[in-house]
Design an enzyme around this catalytic site. Structure first.
Site, PDB file in Angstrom:
ATOM      1  N   GLU A 199      12.447  -9.335   1.509  1.00  0.00           N
ATOM      2  CA  GLU A 199      11.701  -8.162   1.999  1.00  0.00           C
ATOM      3  C   GLU A 199      12.555  -6.909   1.792  1.00  0.00           C
ATOM      4  O   GLU A 199      13.733  -6.897   2.163  1.00  0.00           O
ATOM      5  CB  GLU A 199      11.413  -8.384   3.491  1.00  0.00           C
ATOM      6  CG  GLU A 199      10.649  -7.274   4.153  1.00  0.00           C
ATOM      7  CD  GLU A 199      10.480  -7.530   5.665  1.00  0.00           C
ATOM      8  OE1 GLU A 199      10.592  -8.683   6.131  1.00  0.00           O
ATOM      9  OE2 GLU A 199      10.262  -6.537   6.374  1.00  0.00           O
ATOM     10  N   ARG A 256      13.110   4.824  12.493  1.00  0.00           N
ATOM     11  CA  ARG A 256      11.813   5.511  12.499  1.00  0.00           C
ATOM     12  C   ARG A 256      10.989   5.107  13.731  1.00  0.00           C
ATOM     13  O   ARG A 256      11.546   4.617  14.703  1.00  0.00           O
ATOM     14  CB  ARG A 256      11.107   5.222  11.164  1.00  0.00           C
ATOM     15  CG  ARG A 256      11.932   5.733   9.959  1.00  0.00           C
ATOM     16  CD  ARG A 256      11.263   5.455   8.639  1.00  0.00           C
ATOM     17  NE  ARG A 256       9.974   6.150   8.535  1.00  0.00           N
ATOM     18  CZ  ARG A 256       9.042   5.872   7.622  1.00  0.00           C
ATOM     19  NH1 ARG A 256       9.281   4.929   6.721  1.00  0.00           N
ATOM     20  NH2 ARG A 256       7.905   6.540   7.600  1.00  0.00           N
ATOM     21  N   ALA A 311       3.171  -0.864   4.821  1.00  0.00           N
ATOM     22  CA  ALA A 311       2.632  -0.878   6.197  1.00  0.00           C
ATOM     23  C   ALA A 311       2.212  -2.274   6.660  1.00  0.00           C
ATOM     24  O   ALA A 311       2.226  -2.556   7.867  1.00  0.00           O
ATOM     25  CB  ALA A 311       1.458   0.089   6.290  1.00  0.00           C
ATOM     26  N   ASN A 352       8.124  -5.420  -1.166  1.00  0.00           N
ATOM     27  CA  ASN A 352       8.003  -4.331  -0.199  1.00  0.00           C
ATOM     28  C   ASN A 352       6.551  -4.329   0.287  1.00  0.00           C
ATOM     29  O   ASN A 352       5.660  -3.806  -0.387  1.00  0.00           O
ATOM     30  CB  ASN A 352       8.373  -2.990  -0.824  1.00  0.00           C
ATOM     31  CG  ASN A 352       8.414  -1.883   0.226  1.00  0.00           C
ATOM     32  OD1 ASN A 352       7.854  -2.041   1.318  1.00  0.00           O
ATOM     33  ND2 ASN A 352       9.045  -0.774  -0.100  1.00  0.00           N
ATOM     34  N   ARG A 360       5.078  10.945  -2.491  1.00  0.00           N
ATOM     35  CA  ARG A 360       4.780  10.631  -1.094  1.00  0.00           C
ATOM     36  C   ARG A 360       5.997  10.884  -0.203  1.00  0.00           C
ATOM     37  O   ARG A 360       7.058  10.282  -0.401  1.00  0.00           O
ATOM     38  CB  ARG A 360       4.430   9.145  -1.033  1.00  0.00           C
ATOM     39  CG  ARG A 360       4.257   8.590   0.327  1.00  0.00           C
ATOM     40  CD  ARG A 360       4.217   7.059   0.292  1.00  0.00           C
ATOM     41  NE  ARG A 360       3.977   6.586   1.635  1.00  0.00           N
ATOM     42  CZ  ARG A 360       4.246   5.355   2.048  1.00  0.00           C
ATOM     43  NH1 ARG A 360       4.760   4.474   1.218  1.00  0.00           N
ATOM     44  NH2 ARG A 360       4.015   5.015   3.290  1.00  0.00           N
ATOM     45  N   HIS A 380      12.722  -2.598   2.201  1.00  0.00           N
ATOM     46  CA  HIS A 380      12.187  -1.305   2.640  1.00  0.00           C
ATOM     47  C   HIS A 380      13.097  -0.198   2.138  1.00  0.00           C
ATOM     48  O   HIS A 380      14.328  -0.290   2.296  1.00  0.00           O
ATOM     49  CB  HIS A 380      12.054  -1.239   4.168  1.00  0.00           C
ATOM     50  CG  HIS A 380      11.129  -2.286   4.674  1.00  0.00           C
ATOM     51  ND1 HIS A 380       9.770  -2.197   4.490  1.00  0.00           N
ATOM     52  CD2 HIS A 380      11.353  -3.470   5.281  1.00  0.00           C
ATOM     53  CE1 HIS A 380       9.204  -3.281   4.985  1.00  0.00           C
ATOM     54  NE2 HIS A 380      10.140  -4.073   5.461  1.00  0.00           N
ATOM     55  N   TYR A 430      11.198   8.981   1.430  1.00  0.00           N
ATOM     56  CA  TYR A 430      11.266   7.966   0.371  1.00  0.00           C
ATOM     57  C   TYR A 430      11.969   8.441  -0.894  1.00  0.00           C
ATOM     58  O   TYR A 430      12.160   7.659  -1.826  1.00  0.00           O
ATOM     59  CB  TYR A 430       9.847   7.480   0.034  1.00  0.00           C
ATOM     60  CG  TYR A 430       9.151   6.842   1.217  1.00  0.00           C
ATOM     61  CD1 TYR A 430       9.614   5.640   1.742  1.00  0.00           C
ATOM     62  CD2 TYR A 430       8.052   7.448   1.828  1.00  0.00           C
ATOM     63  CE1 TYR A 430       8.995   5.050   2.839  1.00  0.00           C
ATOM     64  CE2 TYR A 430       7.421   6.863   2.923  1.00  0.00           C
ATOM     65  CZ  TYR A 430       7.904   5.669   3.431  1.00  0.00           C
ATOM     66  OH  TYR A 430       7.296   5.092   4.513  1.00  0.00           O
ATOM     67  N   PRO A 462       0.785  -1.233   0.000  1.00  0.00           N
ATOM     68  CA  PRO A 462       0.000   0.000   0.000  1.00  0.00           C
ATOM     69  C   PRO A 462       0.818   1.284   0.000  1.00  0.00           C
ATOM     70  O   PRO A 462       1.854   1.364   0.662  1.00  0.00           O
ATOM     71  CB  PRO A 462      -0.830  -0.110   1.289  1.00  0.00           C
ATOM     72  CG  PRO A 462      -0.128  -1.110   2.126  1.00  0.00           C
ATOM     73  CD  PRO A 462       0.523  -2.062   1.174  1.00  0.00           C
ATOM     74  N   ASN A 463       0.331   2.219  -0.757  1.00  0.00           N
ATOM     75  CA  ASN A 463       0.857   3.593  -0.867  1.00  0.00           C
ATOM     76  C   ASN A 463       2.156   3.700  -1.668  1.00  0.00           C
ATOM     77  O   ASN A 463       2.635   4.802  -1.917  1.00  0.00           O
ATOM     78  CB  ASN A 463       1.042   4.234   0.523  1.00  0.00           C
ATOM     79  CG  ASN A 463      -0.265   4.259   1.301  1.00  0.00           C
ATOM     80  OD1 ASN A 463      -1.255   4.771   0.800  1.00  0.00           O
ATOM     81  ND2 ASN A 463      -0.283   3.668   2.487  1.00  0.00           N
TER      82      ASN A 463
HETATM   83  C1  DQA Z   1       8.274   1.064   3.838  1.00  0.00           C
HETATM   84  C2  DQA Z   1       8.349   1.235   5.355  1.00  0.00           C
HETATM   85  C3  DQA Z   1       6.999   0.994   6.002  1.00  0.00           C
HETATM   86  O1  DQA Z   1       7.083   1.167   7.414  1.00  0.00           O
HETATM   87  C4  DQA Z   1       5.975   1.974   5.465  1.00  0.00           C
HETATM   88  O2  DQA Z   1       4.697   1.696   5.995  1.00  0.00           O
HETATM   89  C5  DQA Z   1       5.943   2.027   3.980  1.00  0.00           C
HETATM   90  C6  DQA Z   1       7.185   1.951   3.230  1.00  0.00           C
HETATM   91  C7  DQA Z   1       9.599   1.424   3.134  1.00  0.00           C
HETATM   92  O3  DQA Z   1       9.765   1.031   1.994  1.00  0.00           O
HETATM   93  O4  DQA Z   1      10.453   2.104   3.717  1.00  0.00           O
HETATM   94  O5  DQA Z   1       4.892   2.247   3.387  1.00  0.00           O
HETATM   95  O6  DQA Z   1       7.990  -0.298   3.545  1.00  0.00           O
END
Ligand code: DQA
Length: 147
Positions: free
Chosen positions: A98, A107, A77, A74, A18, A100, A23, A10-11
């Site tokens: 995985e 964070r 959340a 990725n 964003r 990020h 990011y 998501p997102n």
């Molecule tokens: C994320 C880190 C997550 O905590 C966050 O919710 C994201 C992006 C990252 O790529 O740094 O949406 O996965």
């Protein structure tokens, strides 16, 4: 032809717009391109899928079995909450890395825990979009080693 799946939660469709202070300015297409170019060096193809919905991501993980050599994931959340995604990863043989973009350990404390890391092959954190390239390299090295 071997294939990798780049899966984003998501997102991440909003990358580039964003929270650029966290990011960066690169887009999701840029991230996928990095993985695709890296895989192409070894003749491997890359498919991509992004969803804002947990069940769609679970479906994508289940469907990866038998189709992909590895998944670059990725989970955004859902990393910190999803037992459903964890169980889906546990249910398949395909290795999942995985990724990020941000260093989640620098964070908020709720981002320090991953429900998924224990069932992933490894985790790449905090290298920005380069993480997608590193994940492709890691998967390709590991399946070459398996041969
Ligand atoms: C994320 C880190 C997550 O905590 C966050 O919710 C994201 C992006 C990252 O790529 O740094 O949406 O996965």
């Amino acid at each position: 032809m071997k294939r990798l799946l780049v899966l984003n939660g998501p997102n991440l469709n909003l990358l580039g717009k964003r929270e650029p202070g966290i990011y960066g300015h690169g887009t999701l297409d840029d991230a996928v391109k990095l993985a695709r170019e890296t895989a192409a060096e070894k003749g491997i193809e890359v498919d991509e899928y992004q969803s804002n919905h947990e069940g769609d991501l679970i479906d994508a993980i289940q469907q990866a079995e038998g189709k992909y050599e590895g998944v670059i994931f990725n989970p955004a959340a859902y990393t910190h909450t999803s037992i459903g995604l964890r169980d889906a990863i546990s249910a398949i043989e395909v290795p999942v890395v995985e990724v990020h973009i941000s260093n989640v350990h620098q964070r908020e404390s709720f981002r320090h825990q991953s429900m998924l890391s224990p069932v992933c092959q490894g985790q790449i954190v905090g290298f920005g979009l380069l993480g997608y390239r590193l994940a492709a390299l890691a998967l390709m090295e590991s399946f070459e080693g398996r041969r």
